[in-house]
Design a protein around this motif. Structure first.
Motif, PDB file in Angstrom:
ATOM      1  N   SER A 182      61.168 -71.555  62.416  1.00  0.00           N
ATOM      2  CA  SER A 182      60.613 -71.335  63.800  1.00  0.00           C
ATOM      3  C   SER A 182      59.396 -69.998  63.243  1.00  0.00           C
ATOM      4  O   SER A 182      59.167 -70.075  62.286  1.00  0.00           O
ATOM      5  CB  SER A 182      61.667 -70.654  64.777  1.00  0.00           C
ATOM      6  OG  SER A 182      61.207 -70.403  65.875  1.00  0.00           O
ATOM      7  N   TYR A 183      59.058 -69.353  64.316  1.00  0.00           N
ATOM      8  CA  TYR A 183      58.127 -68.253  63.988  1.00  0.00           C
ATOM      9  C   TYR A 183      58.421 -67.246  65.168  1.00  0.00           C
ATOM     10  O   TYR A 183      58.760 -67.805  66.351  1.00  0.00           O
ATOM     11  CB  TYR A 183      56.617 -68.820  64.189  1.00  0.00           C
ATOM     12  CG  TYR A 183      56.142 -69.154  65.437  1.00  0.00           C
ATOM     13  CD1 TYR A 183      55.398 -68.406  66.101  1.00  0.00           C
ATOM     14  CD2 TYR A 183      56.522 -70.599  65.756  1.00  0.00           C
ATOM     15  CE1 TYR A 183      54.734 -68.861  67.316  1.00  0.00           C
ATOM     16  CE2 TYR A 183      55.717 -70.987  66.937  1.00  0.00           C
ATOM     17  CZ  TYR A 183      55.027 -70.262  67.742  1.00  0.00           C
ATOM     18  OH  TYR A 183      54.615 -70.537  68.916  1.00  0.00           O
ATOM     19  N   VAL A 184      57.687 -65.897  65.072  1.00  0.00           N
ATOM     20  CA  VAL A 184      57.619 -65.009  66.107  1.00  0.00           C
ATOM     21  C   VAL A 184      56.223 -64.223  65.991  1.00  0.00           C
ATOM     22  O   VAL A 184      55.817 -63.944  64.880  1.00  0.00           O
ATOM     23  CB  VAL A 184      58.617 -64.180  66.371  1.00  0.00           C
ATOM     24  CG1 VAL A 184      58.961 -63.484  64.841  1.00  0.00           C
ATOM     25  CG2 VAL A 184      58.548 -63.169  67.390  1.00  0.00           C
ATOM     26  N   ASN A 185      55.609 -64.181  66.948  1.00  0.00           N
ATOM     27  CA  ASN A 185      54.339 -63.079  66.994  1.00  0.00           C
ATOM     28  C   ASN A 185      54.793 -61.766  67.064  1.00  0.00           C
ATOM     29  O   ASN A 185      55.361 -61.255  67.594  1.00  0.00           O
ATOM     30  CB  ASN A 185      53.512 -63.747  68.115  1.00  0.00           C
ATOM     31  CG  ASN A 185      52.902 -65.191  67.910  1.00  0.00           C
ATOM     32  OD1 ASN A 185      53.405 -66.278  68.125  1.00  0.00           O
ATOM     33  ND2 ASN A 185      51.939 -65.525  66.952  1.00  0.00           N
ATOM     34  N   LYS A 186      53.501 -61.060  66.631  1.00  0.00           N
ATOM     35  CA  LYS A 186      53.623 -59.775  66.829  1.00  0.00           C
ATOM     36  C   LYS A 186      53.494 -59.124  68.187  1.00  0.00           C
ATOM     37  O   LYS A 186      54.061 -58.256  68.615  1.00  0.00           O
ATOM     38  CB  LYS A 186      52.049 -59.204  66.045  1.00  0.00           C
ATOM     39  CG  LYS A 186      52.230 -57.588  66.127  1.00  0.00           C
ATOM     40  CD  LYS A 186      50.928 -57.137  65.412  1.00  0.00           C
ATOM     41  CE  LYS A 186      49.798 -57.525  65.806  1.00  0.00           C
ATOM     42  NZ  LYS A 186      48.499 -56.794  65.111  1.00  0.00           N
ATOM     43  N   GLU A 211      49.123 -61.366  64.661  1.00  0.00           N
ATOM     44  CA  GLU A 211      49.923 -61.862  63.507  1.00  0.00           C
ATOM     45  C   GLU A 211      51.334 -62.536  63.637  1.00  0.00           C
ATOM     46  O   GLU A 211      52.050 -62.049  64.803  1.00  0.00           O
ATOM     47  CB  GLU A 211      49.819 -60.918  62.303  1.00  0.00           C
ATOM     48  CG  GLU A 211      48.378 -60.332  62.115  1.00  0.00           C
ATOM     49  CD  GLU A 211      48.675 -59.096  61.056  1.00  0.00           C
ATOM     50  OE1 GLU A 211      48.299 -59.365  59.869  1.00  0.00           O
ATOM     51  OE2 GLU A 211      48.866 -58.053  61.843  1.00  0.00           O
ATOM     52  N   ARG A 212      52.162 -63.157  62.975  1.00  0.00           N
ATOM     53  CA  ARG A 212      53.246 -63.681  63.096  1.00  0.00           C
ATOM     54  C   ARG A 212      54.141 -63.801  61.636  1.00  0.00           C
ATOM     55  O   ARG A 212      53.302 -63.979  60.677  1.00  0.00           O
ATOM     56  CB  ARG A 212      53.003 -65.211  63.854  1.00  0.00           C
ATOM     57  CG  ARG A 212      52.684 -66.105  62.880  1.00  0.00           C
ATOM     58  CD  ARG A 212      52.793 -67.476  63.443  1.00  0.00           C
ATOM     59  NE  ARG A 212      51.423 -67.962  63.816  1.00  0.00           N
ATOM     60  CZ  ARG A 212      51.159 -69.373  64.430  1.00  0.00           C
ATOM     61  NH1 ARG A 212      52.148 -70.071  64.822  1.00  0.00           N
ATOM     62  NH2 ARG A 212      49.933 -69.682  64.440  1.00  0.00           N
ATOM     63  N   PHE A 213      55.278 -63.956  61.931  1.00  0.00           N
ATOM     64  CA  PHE A 213      56.322 -64.227  60.873  1.00  0.00           C
ATOM     65  C   PHE A 213      56.739 -65.751  60.907  1.00  0.00           C
ATOM     66  O   PHE A 213      57.084 -66.224  62.130  1.00  0.00           O
ATOM     67  CB  PHE A 213      57.413 -63.402  60.720  1.00  0.00           C
ATOM     68  CG  PHE A 213      57.250 -61.850  60.248  1.00  0.00           C
ATOM     69  CD1 PHE A 213      56.686 -61.846  58.852  1.00  0.00           C
ATOM     70  CD2 PHE A 213      57.581 -60.717  61.088  1.00  0.00           C
ATOM     71  CE1 PHE A 213      56.373 -60.492  58.336  1.00  0.00           C
ATOM     72  CE2 PHE A 213      57.107 -59.573  60.285  1.00  0.00           C
ATOM     73  CZ  PHE A 213      56.746 -59.261  59.122  1.00  0.00           C
ATOM     74  N   ILE A 214      56.811 -66.289  59.718  1.00  0.00           N
ATOM     75  CA  ILE A 214      57.521 -67.678  59.785  1.00  0.00           C
ATOM     76  C   ILE A 214      59.077 -67.446  59.250  1.00  0.00           C
ATOM     77  O   ILE A 214      59.280 -66.936  58.447  1.00  0.00           O
ATOM     78  CB  ILE A 214      56.827 -68.771  59.165  1.00  0.00           C
ATOM     79  CG1 ILE A 214      55.351 -69.022  60.012  1.00  0.00           C
ATOM     80  CG2 ILE A 214      57.506 -69.991  58.965  1.00  0.00           C
ATOM     81  CD1 ILE A 214      54.592 -69.877  59.220  1.00  0.00           C
ATOM     82  N   PHE A 370      54.155 -54.245  69.727  1.00  0.00           N
ATOM     83  CA  PHE A 370      52.789 -54.894  69.012  1.00  0.00           C
ATOM     84  C   PHE A 370      52.450 -54.483  67.676  1.00  0.00           C
ATOM     85  O   PHE A 370      51.414 -54.362  67.444  1.00  0.00           O
ATOM     86  CB  PHE A 370      51.756 -54.348  70.032  1.00  0.00           C
ATOM     87  CG  PHE A 370      52.156 -54.849  71.348  1.00  0.00           C
ATOM     88  CD1 PHE A 370      52.588 -56.189  71.885  1.00  0.00           C
ATOM     89  CD2 PHE A 370      52.498 -53.706  72.427  1.00  0.00           C
ATOM     90  CE1 PHE A 370      52.878 -56.224  73.203  1.00  0.00           C
ATOM     91  CE2 PHE A 370      52.577 -53.905  73.838  1.00  0.00           C
ATOM     92  CZ  PHE A 370      53.028 -55.068  74.151  1.00  0.00           C
ATOM     93  N   THR A 371      53.441 -54.250  66.808  1.00  0.00           N
ATOM     94  CA  THR A 371      53.258 -53.831  65.444  1.00  0.00           C
ATOM     95  C   THR A 371      53.984 -54.753  64.451  1.00  0.00           C
ATOM     96  O   THR A 371      55.077 -55.235  64.889  1.00  0.00           O
ATOM     97  CB  THR A 371      53.447 -52.462  65.017  1.00  0.00           C
ATOM     98  OG1 THR A 371      54.753 -52.024  65.155  1.00  0.00           O
ATOM     99  CG2 THR A 371      52.783 -51.505  65.954  1.00  0.00           C
ATOM    100  N   MET A 372      53.664 -55.166  63.437  1.00  0.00           N
ATOM    101  CA  MET A 372      54.152 -55.841  62.329  1.00  0.00           C
ATOM    102  C   MET A 372      55.554 -55.178  61.835  1.00  0.00           C
ATOM    103  O   MET A 372      56.404 -55.731  61.600  1.00  0.00           O
ATOM    104  CB  MET A 372      53.377 -56.495  61.326  1.00  0.00           C
ATOM    105  CG  MET A 372      52.398 -57.535  61.898  1.00  0.00           C
ATOM    106  SD  MET A 372      53.221 -59.078  62.254  1.00  0.00           S
ATOM    107  CE  MET A 372      53.583 -59.841  60.862  1.00  0.00           C
ATOM    108  N   LYS A 373      55.261 -53.754  61.783  1.00  0.00           N
ATOM    109  CA  LYS A 373      56.539 -53.239  60.954  1.00  0.00           C
ATOM    110  C   LYS A 373      57.441 -53.203  61.898  1.00  0.00           C
ATOM    111  O   LYS A 373      58.609 -53.533  61.677  1.00  0.00           O
ATOM    112  CB  LYS A 373      56.019 -51.833  60.853  1.00  0.00           C
ATOM    113  CG  LYS A 373      56.971 -50.696  60.177  1.00  0.00           C
ATOM    114  CD  LYS A 373      56.559 -49.315  59.900  1.00  0.00           C
ATOM    115  CE  LYS A 373      57.748 -48.621  59.584  1.00  0.00           C
ATOM    116  NZ  LYS A 373      57.304 -47.067  59.183  1.00  0.00           N
TER     117      LYS A 373
END
Length: 415
Positions: A182-186, A211-214, A370-373
């Motif tokens: 799956s994935y999740v967006n910032k 941006e997103r994480f898979i 709304f941040t990748m961290k």
């Protein structure tokens, strides 16, 4: 900013735009800059939008009272989350011998999801993707599931039922492992918040998904498989996450992070993603294989073909004599004492890890900044929300769905 890109402007925003534009027309500010641009900058609108509002106002001030309309092509795509509800509705209608059409399904969706719009042609295409067809029934034409979908589901259910330990309601003969990606967006966040009506919402959500994480992971009745979680940053912001996955990445994760951490003699359950179904070098060709590969395989099996045979002719022969394809991931699993089972197409409700993704993403949405961290932190916290108790409850609910499919198919077959 008073508006979000792609959203129609309210009458209040239009009136505000006219007032600001007229103010800048009266007040001269150095350095000189067109009042249209200053208005656009002040309100966070496009220059073309300001010009369009002023043109409407100059033509007729009453036009500002009209509700804005969405510009461009309207979004009509039918969300895949409606698939289970539609399948249940269609199967119940078939079971009751009711005449069912596309209009009936449209009315059903409008009643169930009053806040959403559904386009007839798009719904028809979605039904085709989900494995339904409009064909001739025993008494009249009706909408039904495609035969290959029904057959795949029945084979899957038969395998799952044979793995049950009838002496124990939840026990299985082989441990069942469910894996998925799956994935999740910032910018994945809740769209609705509480706010004071006169002030309006202060939270401004960025445009786009960001941006997103898979993520790859797997569950059993005991929860997540220890050591099997893989999270990596996508290099693409658009498109389906499957575009970031490939056979080499999946094979490495499967062999190095999943297999060493699961019980012996497991039944590994996955969907039909393309990188799950890479053919083994020992597999007979399929209709998607090259013409040369099909021809060579037929001749190796003493089926000699004319040089002027078309690929379509070779495929016709292949379908009559070729055994089931052998997948590379199945061989890897078998070499470690495990067996792979694939869920039937278009049946996310039979894959419990799909619900686990929902739990994780809901936590992320409630704690988004709304941040990748922060996304990485909340993603880990979301995984912690999926406990052994959660997985047992989800898998138990999926088992009831399996039983409902099994009994209803047999009942419909007997009619």
């Amino acid at each position: 900013m008073v508006s979000r890109r792609g959203k129609p402007l309210s009458p209040d925003v239009k009136k505000l735009t006219v007032s600001v534009k007229q103010y800048f027309d009266r007040v001269k500010i150095e350095p000189k800059e067109p009042s249209v641009k200053r208005t656009a900058d002040a309100l966070g609108l496009g220059i073309a939008t300001v010009k369009r509002i002023m043109a409407s106002y100059n033509r007729d001030p009453k036009l500002l009272e009209e509700e804005g309309r969405m510009r461009g092509r309207p979004v009509h795509a039918v969300d895949v989350s409606h698939q289970e509800a539609v399948r249940t509705y269609v199967r119940n209608a078939n079971n009751n011998g009711e005449y069912i059409t596309l209009a009936d399904i449209m009315n059903f969706l409008k009643e169930e999801y009053a806040d959403e719009s559904f386009h007839k042609a798009t719904l028809a295409r979605a039904l085709n993707r989900w494995g339904f067809e409009f064909g001739k029934g025993t008494r009249t034409q009706h909408l039904k599931e495609k035969d290959h979908v029904v057959a795949a589901r029945q084979r899957y259910l038969r395998e799952k039922r044979s793995n049950r330990d009838n002496g124990n309601e939840t026990a299985t003969r082989r441990p069942e492992i469910y894996l998925d990606e799956s994935y999740v967006n910032k910018n994945h966040s809740n769209d609705f918040i509480w706010y004071y009506g006169e002030d309006g919402p202060w939270v401004q959500k960025p445009t786009g998904n960001g941006e997103r994480f898979i993520v790859l992971n797997a569950i059993t009745q005991s929860g997540w498989i220890p050591g099997s979680k893989l999270v990596f940053k996508s290099t693409k912001k658009t498109g389906d996450y499957h575009g970031q996955m490939n056979w080499d990445l999946f094979k490495k994760w499967f062999a190095e992070m999943l297999l060493p951490n699961i019980p012996k003699n497991s039944l590994i359950i996955m969907d039909n993603a393309s990188y799950h179904n890479i053919l083994s070098e020992h597999s007979p060709p399929t209709s998607q294989s090259s013409k040369k590969k099909i021809k060579d395989w037929l001749e190796q099996n003493k089926i000699y073909c004319r040089d002027d045979c078309l690929k379509a002719e070779l495929v016709e022969v292949l379908k009559k004599i070729a055994p089931e394809p052998i997948y590379a991931i199945d061989e890897i699993a078998a070499n470690h004492g495990h067996k792979v089972l694939r869920t039937p197409p278009y049946h996310p409700e039979l894959q419990p890890i799909e619900t686990c993704w929902g739990v994780v993403k809901n936590h992320v949405a409630r704690n988004c900044d709304f941040t990748m961290k922060n996304l990485a932190v909340q993603l880990d916290a979301g995984f912690d929300k999926v406990t052994e108790k959660t997985c047992k409850a989800i898998i138990s609910r999926v088992r009831k769905t399996e039983d409902e499919f099994w009994t209803s198919c047999l009942r419909m077959e007997a009619q």
